[in-house]
Design an enzyme around this catalytic site. Structure first.
Site, short mmCIF file in Angstrom:
data_model
loop_
_atom_site.label_atom_id
_atom_site.label_comp_id
_atom_site.label_asym_id
_atom_site.label_seq_id
_atom_site.Cartn_x
_atom_site.Cartn_y
_atom_site.Cartn_z
N GLY A 388 -10.93 -6.49 -19.98
CA GLY A 388 -10.67 -4.82 -19.95
C GLY A 388 -12.37 -4.29 -18.64
N ASP A 412 -15.26 -16.41 -15.87
CA ASP A 412 -15.66 -15.78 -14.57
C ASP A 412 -17.61 -15.63 -14.65
OD1 ASP A 412 -17.02 -16.12 -12.03
OD2 ASP A 412 -16.10 -13.94 -11.91
N LEU A 449 -22.81 -1.21 -14.67
CA LEU A 449 -22.30 -2.50 -15.07
C LEU A 449 -22.82 -3.71 -14.46
CD1 LEU A 449 -18.13 -1.89 -15.17
CD2 LEU A 449 -19.90 -2.01 -17.22
#
Length: 505
Positions: A388, A412, A449
């Site tokens: 998401g 990942d 992020l």
């Protein structure tokens, strides 16, 4: 059907079964649904040999041994899945696969730690990934990452080298100083990774301490438009290496040529690549073209003018490229240079073709129509991070709708991966720290992020929510699809008799 149960349950059930005295070492899981290779679920018992840890053919076992399992475990109508296979993971539980501190045993202890702990998330096999390194480190790291099955742990299948043959403009968090081209094609690959690590599959397995490992996986992610990479793909494929397209600005033509030449997968779809353009769908467009692409075994290298590469390099300097403030080496997929929607490679090809035409004439833009009109066969698969964060749910659904048999779920994940890690500030490296909130990581003190710490079992559940597919179809994307991509579906990713690795999903 009841909601899926936690993956930790199987370990508890197996521990209980092992504690009980049995006379024949047979265990029967009953009242459960078994995922099939087509994504369906069937209600059926499953027999395993507790001592050897393998799945049995119930009918044949009963016929030969004339006995039934002494231990019967009722799963209450839940799903008993093959173990998940994570074919792109950078580390976990405090250990980073890309960091070598000079001691082989310390590195192997870190591998063993990850393999032991990750089974809690349903993963019973993984391919450790290393990002772009100093060239002198590759021979050592890849040798340490030979296939290994520590006791009571996930199977370490081999290695995935992500870099150093990447497109600079899509490098993500890979160090720009370490990114190189393959000026001598496959010879450059050998000089970087070492010839021993790129030997033919059989020779590679036999040359190491892998007598008991019949499964060995090697993956290379590179950008096919980088000098020398395209011609190296075919030779790598012949040697049993799974070539992935990633960190690339390849046009549709180049991406298709890479698949024809042997490329089998796309690394973290939608990330570190051009976004979908209607005239040049680029790497993402392979999903739409896949029913028409030919098997790589029947193809040969399709050369394209080297002048295109020069035109690309020239065009990149004039394009409006910006980079938001970020910290190097946070998320190798998320932290990428932003480029315009239209592929610079497309612009470069157009500029080149225009320069070669007589004055007053023009040529059509090189789109996908001329390619997809050729009946070409089965195309590449795509690895997707379904957290998401890396990809919007709508994008995930679009990819699955285009090529359901080609979707492969990956994490990942970085070394901070740990399902028990609490929210808050955590140390990372070089004095820098993360702030964890749920499955999301931010650079401390910012809203930047830094990736996620999603586990593969959560990716499976997210995939069901995002796409509307069944739990059986989602499980297939974390089991059978990755195994098939790596050509190991005869040993991993299914509940066929003789297989190892189960997880209650």
């Amino acid at each position: 059907m009841p909601m899926p149960m936690p993956v930790q349950l199987l370990a508890k059930l197996q521990s209980s079964a092992m504690a009980a005295p049995t006379s024949n070492d047979l265990i029967c899981f009953t009242n459960c649904f078994l995922p099939q290779e087509d994504g369906s679920l069937i209600e059926k018992d499953l027999w395993i040999d507790e001592r050897r840890g393998v799945i049995l053919d119930a009918q044949q076992t009963f016929f030969l041994r004339k006995e039934r399992p002494n231990t019967i475990i009722d799963l209450g109508g839940n799903v008993l899945s093959p173990g998940f296979i994570d074919i792109q993971i950078n580390g976990g539980f405090g250990f980073d696969f890309s960091v070598y501190e000079g001691d082989d045993q310390t590195y192997r202890d870190g591998l063993k730690l990850v393999a032991e702990k990750i089974v809690e998330t349903g993963v019973t096999a993984l391919v450790p990934t290393i990002i772009t390194q100093e060239t002198t480190l590759y021979p050592k790291l890849l040798d340490l990452l030979r296939p290994w099955s520590p006791p009571h742990a996930a199977h370490l299948l081999g290695w995935h080298a992500e870099g150093p043959f990447l497109q600079m403009s899509k490098r993500g968090a890979h160090s720009p100083a370490l990114i190189i081209s393959a000026t001598e094609g496959f010879k450059t690959f050998e000089s970087i990774y070492s010839p021993e690590n790129l030997a033919d599959a059989e020779d590679w397995l036999m040359s190491g301490d892998t007598v008991h490992n019949t499964v060995g996986v090697r993956i290379i992610t590179a950008a096919p438009e980088v000098e020398g990479v395209m011609e190296a793909i075919n030779e790598a494929s012949k040697r049993g290496i799974c070539f992935n397209i990633g960190h690339s600005m390849a046009t549709t033509d180049i991406a298709t040529a890479a698949v024809r030449n042997g490329a089998r997968c796309i690394t973290h779809l939608f990330n570190a690549m051009p976004q979908l353009h209607h005239r040049d769908p680029s790497i993402i467009g392979l999903l739409g073209a896949s029913p028409y692409l030919s098997p790589s075994s029947s193809s040969t290298f399709l050369p394209f003018p080297s002048a295109i590469i020069s035109a690309l390099n020239a065009s990149m300097h004039s394009l409006p490229i910006t980079k938001e403030p970020s910290i190097d080496h946070i998320s190798e997929a998320l932290d990428e240079i932003k480029t315009p929607p239209q592929t610079p490679m497309l612009l470069a090809e157009q500029a080149l073709r225009k320069s070669l035409l007589p004055t007053g004439k023009s040529t059509a833009s090189p789109g996908s129509a001329a390619i997809t009109a050729i009946p070409l066969g089965v195309g590449s698969q795509a690895k997707i991070i379904v957290d998401g964060i890396h990809s919007h749910p709508n994008s995930v659904r679009l990819a699955y709708s285009a090529h359901p048999d080609g979707c492969i779920l990956i994490t990942d994940a970085m070394k901070i991966l740990d399902p028990h890690l609490k929210d808050g500030v955590h140390d990372w490296r070089d004095g820098r720290r993360f702030y964890k909130e749920g499955d999301t990581l931010y650079v401390e003190g910012t809203t930047t992020l830094a990736g996620s710490v999603v586990t593969l079992d959560k990716c499976v559940r997210n995939f069901v929510r995002y796409t509307g597919c069944s739990i059986g179809q989602a499980i297939k994307c974390a089991t059978y699809n990755p195994a098939k991509c790596l050509n190991i579906e005869d040993k991993k990713g299914t509940l066929r008799a003789g297989r190892r690795g189960l997880a209650v999903s």
